[in-house]
Scaffold this motif. Sequence first.
Motif, mmCIF file in Angstrom:
data_model
loop_
_atom_site.group_PDB
_atom_site.id
_atom_site.type_symbol
_atom_site.label_atom_id
_atom_site.label_comp_id
_atom_site.label_asym_id
_atom_site.label_seq_id
_atom_site.Cartn_x
_atom_site.Cartn_y
_atom_site.Cartn_z
ATOM 1 N N TYR A 39 57.036 76.879 57.627
ATOM 2 C CA TYR A 39 56.900 76.123 58.795
ATOM 3 C C TYR A 39 55.711 75.189 58.492
ATOM 4 C CZ TYR A 39 53.431 79.903 59.741
ATOM 5 O OH TYR A 39 52.463 80.904 59.927
ATOM 6 N N PHE A 40 54.896 75.708 57.528
ATOM 7 C CA PHE A 40 53.553 74.706 57.229
ATOM 8 C C PHE A 40 54.103 73.932 56.449
ATOM 9 C CE2 PHE A 40 50.968 73.372 53.739
ATOM 10 C CZ PHE A 40 49.745 73.502 54.299
ATOM 11 N N TYR A 41 55.116 73.709 55.590
ATOM 12 C CA TYR A 41 55.479 72.518 54.906
ATOM 13 C C TYR A 41 56.245 71.561 55.882
ATOM 14 C CZ TYR A 41 54.465 75.535 50.791
ATOM 15 O OH TYR A 41 54.002 76.242 49.910
ATOM 16 N N ILE A 42 56.802 72.055 56.867
ATOM 17 C CA ILE A 42 57.662 71.012 57.672
ATOM 18 C C ILE A 42 56.263 70.272 58.544
ATOM 19 C CG2 ILE A 42 58.692 70.751 60.023
ATOM 20 C CD1 ILE A 42 60.134 73.438 59.113
ATOM 21 N N LEU A 43 55.153 71.044 58.938
ATOM 22 C CA LEU A 43 54.151 70.223 59.608
ATOM 23 C C LEU A 43 53.438 69.406 58.608
ATOM 24 C CD1 LEU A 43 52.955 73.354 61.648
ATOM 25 C CD2 LEU A 43 54.256 71.580 62.555
ATOM 26 N N TYR A 44 53.206 69.929 57.455
ATOM 27 C CA TYR A 44 52.575 69.215 56.378
ATOM 28 C C TYR A 44 53.099 67.871 56.127
ATOM 29 C CZ TYR A 44 49.089 68.645 52.696
ATOM 30 O OH TYR A 44 48.367 67.758 51.758
ATOM 31 N N ALA A 45 54.381 68.092 55.824
ATOM 32 C CA ALA A 45 55.225 66.857 55.554
ATOM 33 C C ALA A 45 55.274 65.665 56.780
ATOM 34 C CB ALA A 45 56.857 67.050 55.330
ATOM 35 N N GLN A 46 55.272 66.119 57.906
ATOM 36 C CA GLN A 46 55.018 65.335 59.091
ATOM 37 C C GLN A 46 53.644 64.813 58.986
ATOM 38 O OE1 GLN A 46 55.981 68.144 62.084
ATOM 39 N NE2 GLN A 46 58.258 67.668 61.947
ATOM 40 N N LEU A 47 52.538 65.547 58.647
ATOM 41 C CA LEU A 47 51.250 65.105 58.630
ATOM 42 C C LEU A 47 51.108 63.676 57.351
ATOM 43 C CD1 LEU A 47 48.193 65.239 59.147
ATOM 44 C CD2 LEU A 47 48.135 66.934 57.452
ATOM 45 N N ILE A 48 51.844 64.213 56.217
ATOM 46 C CA ILE A 48 51.911 63.163 55.272
ATOM 47 C C ILE A 48 52.616 61.873 55.727
ATOM 48 C CG2 ILE A 48 52.681 62.717 52.907
ATOM 49 C CD1 ILE A 48 52.311 65.590 52.402
ATOM 50 N N ARG A 49 53.773 62.045 56.317
ATOM 51 C CA ARG A 49 54.415 60.861 56.855
ATOM 52 C C ARG A 49 53.491 60.083 57.809
ATOM 53 N NH1 ARG A 49 60.331 60.445 57.330
ATOM 54 N NH2 ARG A 49 59.519 58.344 56.739
ATOM 55 N N SER A 50 52.803 60.837 58.537
ATOM 56 C CA SER A 50 51.904 59.914 59.735
ATOM 57 C C SER A 50 50.878 59.089 58.653
ATOM 58 C CB SER A 50 51.135 61.137 60.405
ATOM 59 O OG SER A 50 50.074 60.323 61.130
ATOM 60 N N ASP B 207 55.683 58.881 50.395
ATOM 61 C CA ASP B 207 56.689 59.171 51.597
ATOM 62 C C ASP B 207 57.975 59.695 51.165
ATOM 63 O OD1 ASP B 207 57.009 58.766 54.509
ATOM 64 O OD2 ASP B 207 58.345 56.820 54.083
ATOM 65 N N GLU B 208 58.548 59.003 49.941
ATOM 66 C CA GLU B 208 59.578 59.730 49.398
ATOM 67 C C GLU B 208 59.543 61.234 49.175
ATOM 68 O OE1 GLU B 208 61.632 59.572 44.887
ATOM 69 O OE2 GLU B 208 60.771 57.563 45.772
ATOM 70 N N LEU B 209 58.540 61.700 48.564
ATOM 71 C CA LEU B 209 58.321 62.860 48.307
ATOM 72 C C LEU B 209 58.062 63.971 49.933
ATOM 73 C CD1 LEU B 209 55.664 62.628 45.334
ATOM 74 C CD2 LEU B 209 57.911 63.613 45.299
ATOM 75 N N ALA B 210 57.497 63.359 50.722
ATOM 76 C CA ALA B 210 57.186 64.113 51.918
ATOM 77 C C ALA B 210 58.724 63.993 52.868
ATOM 78 C CB ALA B 210 56.273 63.174 52.842
ATOM 79 N N LYS B 211 59.694 63.124 52.644
ATOM 80 C CA LYS B 211 60.678 62.941 53.167
ATOM 81 C C LYS B 211 61.488 64.368 52.523
ATOM 82 C CE LYS B 211 61.497 58.326 54.160
ATOM 83 N NZ LYS B 211 62.398 56.951 53.762
#
Length: 465
Positions: free
Chosen positions: A247-258, A212-216
Amino acid sequence: MIPTTATIRDALATYLSQQGMSIHQFAGQAGINSGTLSRVLKGQQPIAMSHLERITKGMELPEDHFYTLYVDECFYYSSPTWRRLRPFLLRSAELGRLDCIEQVVQNLLENLTYAPMLFEVAEGLFLEGLWQAAELLYKNVSASEKYQNSERLAVCQFRLFRIALGDDQTQNLQAALLFECYLDRLDEADQLDGLKHLGHVYGSMRRWHKVDELAKEMLRLATIRYNLQRRSDRREINEKTPEKPLYFYILYAQLIRSTVCEEFGDYKSALDWVSLYMDGSWIQEDNEEVKRTIAQFQEWGTANSLLYRVLAGQYEALSEYVEYISLRTDEIFIALYNIILSANRYDWNVDYILERFAAYIPYQTYSTEFGEYNQQVMSDQHNRFLVELAVYYLHNKCKEGINFILQSLESSARINNEGTVIKCVDLFEQHRHLADEEEKEQYKLLIRKVQDSHEKKTHYSSSFL
């Protein structure tokens, strides 16, 4: 350096004598100008890489036959020149002659002006998938780097981290720990990819707070860069770009946080993140890649919305979830893992689902629009799936569960997954009475393998420290 006694010229002269051939005759056979060949034999002209290839072929020898002697040729019998050494390094990499690469690099790095050129070659080899040769170059360039805050040093460590990743979770963790201190020295484009790969390593070890820290940080960095990009109509010529669009990294980070929220059982927050990564309306670009990316994240979001209902115990959502994933073969294995997890949690009978998707139970790789799922994450999840499958069958008084325990134990021991090994041992000991003599013997051998692996790991950790 001390050269070997023989030379390529000596070997060629001996060959001509034995074959009774003149320089002119051999030049025609090898496709070399006879005047050039004469000067080479007399030591009046260095042997170029193209000459070496033709001489070797003309003598009907393996292509790398003279490679060790060619190192002497480049450093002892003539002055080293990058024009000869670069193609030699590239061909040595293609032929797997790491010994020759090591010799060249050790001699070249006596002069540190060659470090940038060796780094450039390493980058090319890395992109071509010649990772063993690239690893050797990156290690030597790193050792020669004078400045610890150098971006080149950080990139070398990033590449070495990528190369080191494999099935062994202990070694993956060591590689991640070594690389992580170099992360913020990378260009921001490389930082995004570094954060992504670190997230995969820690995710495979279920260190969700770290993930989560890395995704943030990925979300923060990608958002800043994307907003800056939107405000500017032009990009610097030498500006680095990450593996994927921002934009992929933004969406992917949100996916990881989910996913992190899912692992913590916070399905409401997980769904909040789903709604974010399913919405690509803010993306400024308009091309086929954007459309494919948005479609893929929306597909994942739809599947995960149903999944979180299943994980929360809503049995009525199970059939809808099964039908949805049945048309998406790359999602079936992950779905099966979550279905069996829910079945064990809520005491559901899902035999009909396991029978329907039996072909997806053995371990294999799974592809998506963006490439294959991360190997470390998938192998870890498959081991845990086998354990959950064992729990399911044993709960239903089915002896087949013993076989799944043994499969998971063997695979978990191979990748040093201690958590799953412990769970397998606990399960087997609880249900030992169901195992036959052959299964008990197999278990004993696997435990011995686990113990040997643990001793090696302890030795490795001590050496590392």
